[in-house]
Write a protein that holds these residues in place. Structure first.
Motif: not given
Length: 87
Positions: A20, A23-24, A27, A49, A52-54, A56
């Motif tokens: 986690a 990944a942060s 990002f 990005l 990553l499918k985030d 945010k």
């Protein structure tokens, strides 16, 4: 037996916490790269990005869709699933 279970639980959750954090930081790295003056770096950041499918990332990518460099805007749009129209 409870102590063994707690130790096992600790060893299985520590790698998940590390993932986690990784990944942060990934990002955040790509968000910073969107502000680069190098267009290739911007395109690659937008693509990363998208992978990553985030959710945010959507506001940042939506802002990049207004970039004057067409290829940067196109990659940002594709990364959030928007089909860009050719003008």
């Amino acid at each position: 037996m409870t102590l063994v279970w707690l130790i096992a639980l600790a060893f299985t959750t520590i790698p998940l916490l590390a993932l986690a954090d990784n990944a942060s930081s990934e990002f955040d790295k790509h968000i910073a790269e969107l502000k680069s003056i190098d267009q290739r770096t911007q395109r690659e950041a937008a693509r990363a990005l998208g992978k990553l499918k985030d959710a945010k990332a959507v506001p940042y990518l939506a802002e990049m869709m207004h970039d004057p460099e067409h290829n940067v805007a196109l990659m940002a749009g594709c990364s959030i699933g928007v089909r860009a129209e050719w003008h």
